[in-house]
Design a protein around this motif. Structure first.
Motif, PDB file in Angstrom:
ATOM      1  N   HIS A   1       0.837  -1.207   0.000  1.00 44.66           N
ATOM      2  CA  HIS A   1       0.000   0.000   0.000  1.00 44.66           C
ATOM      3  C   HIS A   1       0.875   1.261   0.000  1.00 44.66           C
ATOM      4  O   HIS A   1       0.625   2.202  -0.753  1.00 44.66           O
ATOM      5  CB  HIS A   1      -0.897   0.049   1.241  1.00 44.66           C
TER       6      HIS A   1
ATOM      7  N   SER B   1      -4.772  -8.601  -2.045  1.00 44.26           N
ATOM      8  CA  SER B   1      -6.160  -8.555  -1.588  1.00 44.26           C
ATOM      9  C   SER B   1      -6.347  -7.784  -0.291  1.00 44.26           C
ATOM     10  O   SER B   1      -7.470  -7.512   0.119  1.00 44.26           O
ATOM     11  CB  SER B   1      -6.689  -9.981  -1.399  1.00 44.26           C
TER      12      SER B   1
ATOM     13  N   LYS C   1      -6.735  -4.894   2.345  1.00 49.54           N
ATOM     14  CA  LYS C   1      -7.331  -3.568   2.218  1.00 49.54           C
ATOM     15  C   LYS C   1      -6.870  -2.659   3.349  1.00 49.54           C
ATOM     16  O   LYS C   1      -6.614  -3.102   4.448  1.00 49.54           O
ATOM     17  CB  LYS C   1      -8.850  -3.669   2.206  1.00 49.54           C
TER      18      LYS C   1
ATOM     19  N   ARG D   1      -9.333   0.179   0.691  1.00 53.13           N
ATOM     20  CA  ARG D   1      -8.898  -0.020  -0.694  1.00 53.13           C
ATOM     21  C   ARG D   1      -7.717  -0.986  -0.762  1.00 53.13           C
ATOM     22  O   ARG D   1      -6.911  -1.052   0.149  1.00 53.13           O
ATOM     23  CB  ARG D   1      -8.496   1.315  -1.319  1.00 53.13           C
ATOM     24  N   THR D   2      -7.634  -1.678  -1.892  1.00 49.59           N
ATOM     25  CA  THR D   2      -6.506  -2.573  -2.155  1.00 49.59           C
ATOM     26  C   THR D   2      -5.309  -1.732  -2.590  1.00 49.59           C
ATOM     27  O   THR D   2      -5.464  -0.558  -2.931  1.00 49.59           O
ATOM     28  CB  THR D   2      -6.852  -3.569  -3.280  1.00 49.59           C
TER      29      THR D   2
ATOM     30  N   ASN E   1      -7.990  -9.142  -7.543  1.00 50.13           N
ATOM     31  CA  ASN E   1      -7.803  -8.042  -6.601  1.00 50.13           C
ATOM     32  C   ASN E   1      -7.487  -6.690  -7.218  1.00 50.13           C
ATOM     33  O   ASN E   1      -7.310  -5.723  -6.496  1.00 50.13           O
ATOM     34  CB  ASN E   1      -6.694  -8.422  -5.614  1.00 50.13           C
ATOM     35  N   THR E   2      -7.417  -6.597  -8.538  1.00 48.61           N
ATOM     36  CA  THR E   2      -7.110  -5.298  -9.135  1.00 48.61           C
ATOM     37  C   THR E   2      -8.207  -4.788 -10.057  1.00 48.61           C
ATOM     38  O   THR E   2      -8.276  -3.601 -10.327  1.00 48.61           O
ATOM     39  CB  THR E   2      -5.802  -5.350  -9.950  1.00 48.61           C
TER      40      THR E   2
END
Length: 183
Positions: A68, A93, A95, A117-118, A154-155
């Protein structure tokens, strides 16, 4: 391990791919000397688990992972190093509430809400998001089905957008400068 995590988070924030790679390499270090192949596998598996634990660790303040942080600051080389590391797919995945305070109704007295958010969603620019697309292409070439599935799941990327890009670029280059035989 907290000190090691602080170093990882700082390295991701400041784009220090060398530090991230060193931490990954140290965790996978093979002991020198006469050890069996089975012992080498055990050591590698423990190292891989340590790397995965390190990369999926979250900061208390916002649940952000190292991925992140790298995405938020646009450090594409760090993003690639993390995705290439053992367990990098597990980071996709996860968050976080990092930099996602929703204040769309600023006149209201309601508290701001946080959106989780991912890492892909945290990227500020399309160039940073393209890092994931390029990485996806590399995984397709390697036939790494597990990572490919993790990237799609996951995107929100779509396969055709990355497959068509090179051909569209080639077509555009050909159209501008005599890219084919015309009668």
């Amino acid at each position: 391990m907290d000190n090691e995590l602080d170093i990882i988070f700082q390295a991701c924030e400041h784009g220090r791919t060398d530090i991230i790679q060193s931490c990954i390499d140290v965790s996978r270090t093979n002991h020198q000397g006469q050890i069996s192949h089975q012992q080498q596998n055990i050591i590698m598996n423990k190292g891989n688990q340590k790397i995965k634990t390190m990369l999926t660790s979250k900061r208390e303040v916002d649940d952000a992972t190292p991925l992140h942080i790298a995405c938020l600051h646009g450090h594409r080389d760090v993003i690639r190093a993390i995705l290439n590391a053992p367990g990098g797919d597990a980071c996709l995945s996860m968050k976080s509430s990092i930099n996602t305070i929703n204040t769309s109704n600023s006149n209201s007295n309601d508290a701001a809400t946080l959106t989780l958010r991912t890492p892909y969603e945290v990227c500020k620019t399309n160039i940073d998001r393209d890092t994931f697309g390029i990485f996806l292409f590399e995984q397709i070439l390697k036939a790494d089905v597990e990572m490919i599935n993790a990237l799609f799941t996951n995107t929100g990327m779509r396969l055709n957008s990355y497959i068509h890009y090179p051909s569209a670029s080639a077509s555009a280059a050909g159209a501008g400068g005599g890219g084919g035989d015309k009668d």
